[in-house]
Design a protein around this motif. Sequence first.
Motif: not given
Length: 374
Positions: A208-209, A211, A230, A232, A269-271, A284, A286
């Motif tokens: 989830l973290a 990018w 972050l 989320n 978002t960059n996620h 993002a 979650e």
Amino acid sequence: MKTVEFKTTDGRTRYYLAGEDGLPVEPVMKFLKFRDAAGYARNTLKGECIQLMHYFEFLEERGTRYEEVTIDDLARFVGWLKNPDIEKKIVAFREKAAHVAETINKHVDTVIAFYDYLMRHDGLENRLSEKLVVFIKNPSPAYRSFLYGIADSRQSKSHMLKMPVSKRVVKTVKKEEAVVLLEACHNLRDYFLLSLLFETGMRIGEALALWLEDFDISGKKIHICDRGELENLAEIKTVESPRILDCTNELMDLFAEYVSTYHDADVETNHVLLKIRGDHKGMAMEYEDVDNLFRALRKRTGVYVTPHMFRHTSLSLLHAAGWNPELLKERAGHRNIYTTLNTYVHPTEEEVTEAFRKVSDSLRMPGIGKEADQ
């Protein structure tokens, strides 16, 4: 008492313990601030807040102040965790303890750390942390690295109230079950997420973290980076977690297809992993979204699975393929090799059965299985 979630001035989610008057319990607040400043993960801080809530509830029931606690009181706390009714006149029968040994040990670890902080910071005189702590020699491992005799000879820190924990059986997913789960995915995002977890063995928080720039398609590598907490609430678990994971061409092709499908001009978002429907589409993904996905997959397939079982499966397959523990430790992002050894470096039930089959003839006694003539 209750655990309260709040936002810090810089937008991070944190927790404090509130008393019956709704105000923070000051010594616990100070301890959690210290642990936060020391870099402990958000989920660790949440767990410690809950564990100290249980401890202060125990003290409140007994009418004992936290400054006056003795090692005998902590022993009673262990009994209270097994059965919270133990201090009452009529004790309800329990077939099972309210908390398992591993959970009880975590509670006591947190309480000892709490008193160690109070002793060093506030000069608390009961010195419980010193009285309970013991040092034990690490057992000699079956696998010995080139540092054996130096790093591996260090003693481990434990405490007198530590309960024995039953050997934990690592739960994995069979490869054919993984195929069934992949086929049950209704969209490319879910298919990509399961493939990512299965191949890399990364933790769900690490997934989830991620990018977009963490994926090196030409080099077939994924970079696990520590960016703190972050949007989320995803974060890296330990200081050893940042690492580089080698991947297959197939996973990188799947990543490229996923990005081209969902990361359009409206996504800010960059996620990597996104919500793909509803009012928060394009934001993002979650932890709750992952929980909902795996709950749906269990219902569709009848296969019991959690995100962490994919991690166990991936690393267990690498061990079975001949990876040595030091390589597994790096792949897993473990802090020390004993976690790797205790979790993955052991024979499976199938391996034990096959090994026995090979030597069973040498163990067979003459006459067994034959009818006696006399």
